[in-house]
Design an enzyme around this catalytic site. Structure first.
Site, PDB file in Angstrom:
ATOM      1  N   PRO A  27       1.559 -29.633  25.330  1.00 52.58           N
ATOM      2  CA  PRO A  27       0.101 -29.654  25.513  1.00 52.58           C
ATOM      3  C   PRO A  27      -0.449 -28.240  25.607  1.00 52.58           C
ATOM      4  O   PRO A  27       0.069 -27.416  26.365  1.00 52.58           O
ATOM      5  CB  PRO A  27      -0.072 -30.397  26.844  1.00 52.58           C
ATOM      6  N   THR A  29      -4.160 -26.293  25.931  1.00 54.62           N
ATOM      7  CA  THR A  29      -5.608 -26.206  26.054  1.00 54.62           C
ATOM      8  C   THR A  29      -6.114 -25.119  25.118  1.00 54.62           C
ATOM      9  O   THR A  29      -5.619 -23.999  25.151  1.00 54.62           O
ATOM     10  CB  THR A  29      -5.974 -25.875  27.525  1.00 54.62           C
ATOM     11  N   ALA A  60      -4.658 -30.820  27.593  1.00 51.94           N
ATOM     12  CA  ALA A  60      -5.088 -31.532  28.788  1.00 51.94           C
ATOM     13  C   ALA A  60      -6.525 -32.025  28.595  1.00 51.94           C
ATOM     14  O   ALA A  60      -7.394 -31.272  28.151  1.00 51.94           O
ATOM     15  CB  ALA A  60      -5.001 -30.602  29.991  1.00 51.94           C
ATOM     16  N   GLN A 102      -2.783 -36.190  26.993  1.00 50.09           N
ATOM     17  CA  GLN A 102      -2.472 -35.731  28.352  1.00 50.09           C
ATOM     18  C   GLN A 102      -3.674 -35.932  29.277  1.00 50.09           C
ATOM     19  O   GLN A 102      -4.759 -35.400  29.030  1.00 50.09           O
ATOM     20  CB  GLN A 102      -2.058 -34.256  28.354  1.00 50.09           C
ATOM     21  N   HIS A 178      -0.564 -35.678  33.596  1.00 53.91           N
ATOM     22  CA  HIS A 178      -0.361 -34.247  33.885  1.00 53.91           C
ATOM     23  C   HIS A 178      -0.116 -34.069  35.385  1.00 53.91           C
ATOM     24  O   HIS A 178      -1.055 -34.000  36.175  1.00 53.91           O
ATOM     25  CB  HIS A 178      -1.610 -33.477  33.439  1.00 53.91           C
ATOM     26  N   ALA A 180       1.668 -31.426  36.451  1.00 48.92           N
ATOM     27  CA  ALA A 180       2.228 -30.065  36.503  1.00 48.92           C
ATOM     28  C   ALA A 180       1.151 -29.016  36.776  1.00 48.92           C
ATOM     29  O   ALA A 180      -0.025 -29.327  36.958  1.00 48.92           O
ATOM     30  CB  ALA A 180       2.932 -29.761  35.178  1.00 48.92           C
ATOM     31  N   ASN A 181       1.595 -27.758  36.831  1.00 47.84           N
ATOM     32  CA  ASN A 181       0.739 -26.566  36.778  1.00 47.84           C
ATOM     33  C   ASN A 181      -0.367 -26.490  37.829  1.00 47.84           C
ATOM     34  O   ASN A 181      -1.430 -25.928  37.579  1.00 47.84           O
ATOM     35  CB  ASN A 181       0.123 -26.429  35.373  1.00 47.84           C
ATOM     36  N   TYR A 183      -2.426 -28.658  39.120  1.00 48.70           N
ATOM     37  CA  TYR A 183      -3.637 -29.474  39.044  1.00 48.70           C
ATOM     38  C   TYR A 183      -3.530 -30.626  40.059  1.00 48.70           C
ATOM     39  O   TYR A 183      -2.582 -30.668  40.848  1.00 48.70           O
ATOM     40  CB  TYR A 183      -3.873 -29.930  37.600  1.00 48.70           C
ATOM     41  N   ARG A 230       4.447 -35.338  33.388  1.00 47.36           N
ATOM     42  CA  ARG A 230       4.862 -33.927  33.274  1.00 47.36           C
ATOM     43  C   ARG A 230       4.901 -33.273  34.661  1.00 47.36           C
ATOM     44  O   ARG A 230       3.972 -33.437  35.452  1.00 47.36           O
ATOM     45  CB  ARG A 230       3.877 -33.149  32.384  1.00 47.36           C
ATOM     46  N   ASN A 238      -1.487 -21.341  38.896  1.00 44.73           N
ATOM     47  CA  ASN A 238      -2.478 -21.890  39.833  1.00 44.73           C
ATOM     48  C   ASN A 238      -2.028 -21.791  41.284  1.00 44.73           C
ATOM     49  O   ASN A 238      -2.307 -22.683  42.104  1.00 44.73           O
ATOM     50  CB  ASN A 238      -2.835 -23.345  39.483  1.00 44.73           C
ATOM     51  N   GLY A 320       5.431 -24.651  23.179  1.00 44.68           N
ATOM     52  CA  GLY A 320       3.997 -24.407  23.341  1.00 44.68           C
ATOM     53  C   GLY A 320       3.537 -23.274  22.462  1.00 44.68           C
ATOM     54  O   GLY A 320       3.064 -23.464  21.332  1.00 44.68           O
ATOM     55  N   ARG A 321       3.689 -22.032  22.946  1.00 46.98           N
ATOM     56  CA  ARG A 321       3.183 -20.859  22.237  1.00 46.98           C
ATOM     57  C   ARG A 321       3.671 -20.767  20.790  1.00 46.98           C
ATOM     58  O   ARG A 321       2.874 -20.413  19.906  1.00 46.98           O
ATOM     59  CB  ARG A 321       3.490 -19.596  23.049  1.00 46.98           C
TER      60      ARG A 321
END
Ligand SMILES: Cc1cc2nc3c(=O)[nH]c(=O)nc-3n(C[C@H](O)[C@H](O)[C@H](O)COP(=O)(O)O)c2cc1C
Length: 366
Positions: A27, A29, A60, A102, A178, A180-181, A183, A230, A238, A320-321
Site C-alpha cells: 500500500p 499513499t 490507505a 486498505q 490497516h 500498522a504504522n 494509525y 497489516r 508516527n 513498496g518503493r
C-alpha cells in the site's frame, strides 16, 4: 529468464483466491485523489500500469471523514468514491490482476484542520511527538487528541463495516485492515498510545479488543478469507514503539491465527524505521505462531525476497518503493533487468501526473 524462481510461482491463498505470482504491491499513499477524496482516471492508470503484480494493495483509504489525516488521500465512505474505485478495480481485473482495499483510520495522526476545528480522536489523549503534520492550512504542530468514548468506538467499528461493504460494492477482491504504522488500530494495540482503564486498555487482550471488534464487524460484510490485517511490530513511524511490543504482538498473532484470514501482512524489515525497544520481531517469529498465509515487507530486494520464500518464512513479499519507479517490477525481476532509481520523496505525494504515471517500462538496449 533471470535468477528468480519461487516469487514467480502462482499461489492459491484459499479455494477462491489465486494469485499469478507472489510479488505484491505494498500500500502506497500517493495523494492524487483531490480534496473530495474520490479515485479518478489518473489513479486508474497508475494502478493499471502495475497490474502484473500478483496482488495490489491499494493506498490507505479512509473509512470515514473522522478517519482523515492526510491531504488528498482517497476515501470509501460515499457513493462517488465507490464509483471511482470501480473504474480502478475494473482496469486491474481486465489485466487479470487482483486488488485489495486498505481500510484506514488515522486516529491521533491527524489535525483539527481536517475536522472543522474538532480535535482528532485516539484511544488516549496522548500527543504524537513529531515535527509537524501537513494540513489543508499548511504545516501545523500535532495536537493532543481527544480520547474516544465507548460509544464513539462502537460508531467507528460500524464505519469500518460500512466501508468494507462499500469495498465489496466497488468490486475489490478483498480488504486489508490497516493495523500498522501508528494509525488508530496500532494506537489501540500499543501501551505507548493506549492508557485506557476500560475494556479497550490496561491488559494485552484488552488492547487487542478494538482490532478484534473491527475484524468481527468487517466479517459481517466480507468473507473472512478475503480479509487481511497489516501489522508493524518494529516500526517507529508516527512515534510508535512500546517496551512490551513482543508480548503484545505475540498475543495479536496468536489471536489472528484463529481466523482464516486471506493473509497476515507484517512489516518485518527495519527499512521504514525501527523503534529499538527490544529485539526486532522477524518473519520466523511470526511463522512459529501464525498458521495462515504470511506476507513480509520492508526493504526487500529480489534476493532477500526469494530467500524468505525459499526458507518458507513468507508466502508473499510486498514491495513498496520499488513499485513507485518500476511499474513493470515483475517483468524486471523475471528477466533480471535493472531497477530504475527510486523517485525523490517530493514526488511521493505531489498531486501531479509527474512522478506518478510517467515511470517508463524497461527498454532493452538493442
Ligand atoms: C510514499 C509511501 C506511501 C506509503 N503509504 C502507505 C499506506 O498507504 N499504507 C501503508 O500501510 N503503508 C504505506 N507505506 C509503507 C509501505 O507500504 C512499505 O511498508 C514501505 O515502503 C516499506 O517497504 P519498501 O521497503 O518495499 O518500500 C508507504 C510508504 C511510502 C514510501
Amino acid at each position: 529468464m533471470g535468477k528468480i524462481s519461487r516469487l514467480l510461482n502462482s499461489i492459491s491463498i484459499n479455494s477462491t483466491l489465486k494469485l499469478k505470482n507472489r510479488i505484491v504491491m505494498a500500500p502506497l499513499t500517493r495523494g492524487r485523489s483531490g480534496s473530495d477524496r474520490t479515485p479518478n482516471a489518473l489513479m486508474a492508470d497508475y494502478y493499471s500500469q502495475r497490474a502484473s503484480a500478483g496482488l495490489i494493495i491499494s493506498e490507505a483509504t479512509v473509512i470515514s471523514k473522522q478517519g482523515i489525516g492526510w491531504l488528498n488521500s482517497p476515501g470509501i465512505y460515499n457513493n462517488e468514491q465507490v464509483e471511482g474505485w470501480k473504474k480502478v478495480v475494473n482496469d486491474i481485473h481486465e489485466k487479470d490482476g487482483k486488488i485489495f482495499l486498505q481500510l484506514w483510520h488515522c486516529g491521533r495522526a491527524s489535525h483539527s484542520d481536517f475536522h472543522d476545528g474538532k480535535l482528532p480522536v485516539a484511544p488516549s489523549a496522548i500527543k504524537l511527538n513529531g515535527e509537524y503534520i501537513q494540513t489543508p492550512k499548511g504545516k501545523k504542530d500535532y495536537e493532543k487528541p481527544s480520547a474516544l468514548s465507548t460509544e464513539q468506538i462502537k460508531k467507528i467499528i460500524d464505519d469500518y463495516k460500512k466501508a468494507a461493504a462499500h469495498a465489496m460494492k466497488a468490486g475489490f477482491d478483498g480488504v486489508e485492515i490497516h493495523g500498522a504504522n501508528g494509525y488508530l488500530i496500532d494506537q489501540f494495540l500499543q501501551t505507548k498510545t493506549n492508557e485506557r482503564k476500560d475494556d479497550y486498555g490496561g491488559s494485552i487482550p484488552n488492547r487487542f479488543r478494538f482490532l478484534d471488534e473491527v475484524l468481527q464487524g468487517v466479517m459481517e460484510e466480507v468473507s473472512v478469507d478475503r480479509i487481511a490485517v497489516r501489522l508493524s511490530p518494529n516500526g517507529i513511524f508516527n512515534d510508535m514503539g512500546s517496551t512490551d511490543f513482543r508480548e503484545q504482538f505475540t498475543f495479536v498473532i496468536e489471536q489472528l491465527s484463529n481466523f482464516s484470514l486471506a493473509y497476515l501482512h507484517v512489516m518485518d524489515g527495519l527499512a521504514f524505521g525501527f523503534h529499538e525497544q527490544g529485539e526486532a520481531m522477524t518473519l520466523a517469529d511470526f511463522r512459529k505462531i501464525f498458521k495462515g498465509t504470511l506476507m513480509g515487507n520492508c526493504g526487500y530486494t529480489l534476493e532477500t525476497a526469494e530467500q524468505a520464500i525459499n526458507n518458507q518464512y513468507a508466502d508473499l513479499i510486498a514491495f513498496g518503493r520499488p513499485f513507485i519507479s518500476n511499474p513493470d517490477l515483475v517483468e524486471r525481476f523475471t528477466n533480471d533487468w535493472p531497477l530504475s532509481e527510486e523517485g525523490s520523496v517530493e514526488i511521493w505525494y505531489a498531486s501531479t501526473e509527474e512522478g506518478y504515471i510517467d515511470f517508463p517500462e524497461y527498454q532493452k538496449k538493442s
